[in-house]
Design a protein around this motif. Structure first.
Motif, PDB file in Angstrom:
ATOM      1  N   PHE A   1     -13.093 -46.324  -6.766  1.00 25.98           N
ATOM      2  CA  PHE A   1     -12.255 -45.127  -6.881  1.00 25.98           C
ATOM      3  C   PHE A   1     -12.181 -44.334  -5.577  1.00 25.98           C
ATOM      4  CE2 PHE A   1     -10.668 -43.864 -11.108  1.00 25.98           C
ATOM      5  CZ  PHE A   1     -11.002 -45.004 -11.788  1.00 25.98           C
ATOM      6  N   TYR A   2     -13.328 -44.135  -4.947  1.00 26.14           N
ATOM      7  CA  TYR A   2     -13.380 -43.176  -3.844  1.00 26.14           C
ATOM      8  C   TYR A   2     -13.743 -43.809  -2.499  1.00 26.14           C
ATOM      9  CZ  TYR A   2     -13.636 -40.071  -7.916  1.00 26.14           C
ATOM     10  OH  TYR A   2     -13.398 -39.442  -9.108  1.00 26.14           O
TER      11      TYR A   2
ATOM     12  N   THR B   1     -21.908 -39.131  -1.012  1.00 21.36           N
ATOM     13  CA  THR B   1     -20.512 -38.746  -0.831  1.00 21.36           C
ATOM     14  C   THR B   1     -19.677 -39.178  -2.035  1.00 21.36           C
ATOM     15  OG1 THR B   1     -20.729 -38.976   1.555  1.00 21.36           O
ATOM     16  CG2 THR B   1     -18.498 -39.008   0.681  1.00 21.36           C
ATOM     17  N   LEU B   2     -19.838 -40.426  -2.443  1.00 22.45           N
ATOM     18  CA  LEU B   2     -19.050 -40.950  -3.564  1.00 22.45           C
ATOM     19  C   LEU B   2     -19.378 -40.195  -4.858  1.00 22.45           C
ATOM     20  CD1 LEU B   2     -19.335 -44.790  -2.791  1.00 22.45           C
ATOM     21  CD2 LEU B   2     -17.418 -43.268  -2.279  1.00 22.45           C
ATOM     22  N   GLU B   3     -20.676 -39.961  -5.071  1.00 19.10           N
ATOM     23  CA  GLU B   3     -21.081 -39.210  -6.274  1.00 19.10           C
ATOM     24  C   GLU B   3     -20.503 -37.788  -6.235  1.00 19.10           C
ATOM     25  OE1 GLU B   3     -25.329 -39.493  -6.170  1.00 19.10           O
ATOM     26  OE2 GLU B   3     -25.310 -41.640  -6.645  1.00 19.10           O
ATOM     27  N   GLY B   4     -20.477 -37.219  -5.053  1.00 19.45           N
ATOM     28  CA  GLY B   4     -19.922 -35.872  -4.889  1.00 19.45           C
ATOM     29  C   GLY B   4     -18.459 -35.803  -5.306  1.00 19.45           C
ATOM     30  N   TYR B   5     -17.695 -36.828  -4.939  1.00 18.42           N
ATOM     31  CA  TYR B   5     -16.276 -36.845  -5.336  1.00 18.42           C
ATOM     32  C   TYR B   5     -16.136 -36.911  -6.854  1.00 18.42           C
ATOM     33  CZ  TYR B   5     -14.664 -37.304  -0.531  1.00 18.42           C
ATOM     34  OH  TYR B   5     -14.391 -37.053   0.781  1.00 18.42           O
ATOM     35  N   GLU B   6     -16.938 -37.745  -7.492  1.00 18.57           N
ATOM     36  CA  GLU B   6     -16.828 -37.844  -8.953  1.00 18.57           C
ATOM     37  C   GLU B   6     -17.279 -36.548  -9.626  1.00 18.57           C
ATOM     38  OE1 GLU B   6     -15.240 -39.581 -10.915  1.00 18.57           O
ATOM     39  OE2 GLU B   6     -16.144 -39.255 -12.884  1.00 18.57           O
TER      40      GLU B   6
ATOM     41  N   LEU C   1     -14.178 -34.361  -9.204  1.00 16.79           N
ATOM     42  CA  LEU C   1     -12.875 -34.772  -9.756  1.00 16.79           C
ATOM     43  C   LEU C   1     -12.944 -35.381 -11.161  1.00 16.79           C
ATOM     44  CD1 LEU C   1     -11.240 -36.360  -6.564  1.00 16.79           C
ATOM     45  CD2 LEU C   1     -11.297 -33.976  -7.273  1.00 16.79           C
ATOM     46  N   HIS C   2     -14.087 -35.975 -11.527  1.00 15.41           N
ATOM     47  CA  HIS C   2     -14.252 -36.589 -12.860  1.00 15.41           C
ATOM     48  C   HIS C   2     -13.187 -37.636 -13.177  1.00 15.41           C
ATOM     49  CE1 HIS C   2     -16.851 -33.131 -13.275  1.00 15.41           C
ATOM     50  NE2 HIS C   2     -15.813 -32.320 -13.203  1.00 15.41           N
ATOM     51  N   LEU C   3     -12.637 -38.287 -12.179  1.00 15.70           N
ATOM     52  CA  LEU C   3     -11.534 -39.214 -12.463  1.00 15.70           C
ATOM     53  C   LEU C   3     -12.031 -40.521 -13.072  1.00 15.70           C
ATOM     54  CD1 LEU C   3      -9.329 -38.462  -9.362  1.00 15.70           C
ATOM     55  CD2 LEU C   3      -8.963 -37.747 -11.718  1.00 15.70           C
ATOM     56  N   ILE C   4     -13.252 -40.921 -12.739  1.00  7.62           N
ATOM     57  CA  ILE C   4     -13.803 -42.134 -13.351  1.00  7.62           C
ATOM     58  C   ILE C   4     -14.035 -41.885 -14.838  1.00  7.62           C
ATOM     59  CG2 ILE C   4     -15.782 -43.707 -13.403  1.00  7.62           C
ATOM     60  CD1 ILE C   4     -16.040 -43.353 -10.403  1.00  7.62           C
TER      61      ILE C   4
ATOM     62  N   LYS D   1      -4.582 -42.036   0.167  1.00  5.41           N
ATOM     63  CA  LYS D   1      -5.734 -42.940   0.218  1.00  5.41           C
ATOM     64  C   LYS D   1      -6.111 -43.493  -1.153  1.00  5.41           C
ATOM     65  CE  LYS D   1      -7.995 -41.560   4.460  1.00  5.41           C
ATOM     66  NZ  LYS D   1      -9.063 -40.796   5.095  1.00  5.41           N
ATOM     67  N   LEU D   2      -6.011 -42.673  -2.175  1.00  5.11           N
ATOM     68  CA  LEU D   2      -6.561 -43.078  -3.488  1.00  5.11           C
ATOM     69  C   LEU D   2      -5.512 -43.544  -4.505  1.00  5.11           C
ATOM     70  CD1 LEU D   2      -9.291 -40.307  -4.019  1.00  5.11           C
ATOM     71  CD2 LEU D   2      -9.463 -42.454  -2.757  1.00  5.11           C
TER      72      LEU D   2
END
Lengths: 114, 114
Positions: free
Chosen positions: A13-14, A60-65, A68-71, B67-68
């Protein structure tokens, strides 16, 4: 959820938001399954440096989720589509009208989620 | 797509990745519909400063989607769920088996997309 699956989803995802350097190292570790020592040797950096980069990528990746909660959203939708699939499997046992009503309810739930 | 809808989607999907200051200004402009001058006055900054921040927000949000592609993905899934909904509307005109086959095809397409 299984940690390996979650890591793969986070990257899927990110991953594009990582720097080119981070992506290369993270892919060597995650996808090519190289050891920290192997990556360090190949890139001419310290084992600790590789370790730190990988940890930073994960954070970083965990921070995006977390933001955004997109996963989470995608997984919810996916589960509901699978629910429709399972309902379709029962089509011979059910009245047409009942089946249609049940599918519509789930499709409405998906629309709300999107 | 309508530019206003796209802006709203971009903010909805990626807005949490803006800084607190960017979010505040962008929301005043986008959601509260204040003018550049009004925002500038309220915050004690120049009109040009507000303008630059809003442009920077837009560039940032667009950059995430470039990007996503998560909005594109969501819209595709949403359209397919609506296709299922429209099929369900025809349930009385169609053979049960035909209907089930058509719905399953779309649900399979959604799963592939997710």
């Amino acid at each position: 959820m299984d940690e390996i699956v979650m890591r793969a989803l986070l990257y899927d995802f990110y991953g594009e938001l990582l720097t080119a350097n981070q992506k290369e190292i993270y892919e060597q570790f995650m996808l090519e399954d190289l050891s920290l020592g192997e990556i360090a040797e190949e890139r001419g950096i310290s084992r600790q440096g590789v370790h730190d980069t990988i940890r930073r990528c994960e954070k970083t990746l965990e921070g995006y989720e977390e933001k955004l909660h997109l996963i989470r959203k995608f997984l919810t939708v996916k589960e509901k589509v699978h629910q429709i699939d399972r309902l379709l499997d029962t089509w011979q046992e059910k009245e047409k009208e009942t089946l249609i009503r049940e599918i519509r309810q789930i499709s409405d739930e998906i629309i709300e989620e999107l």
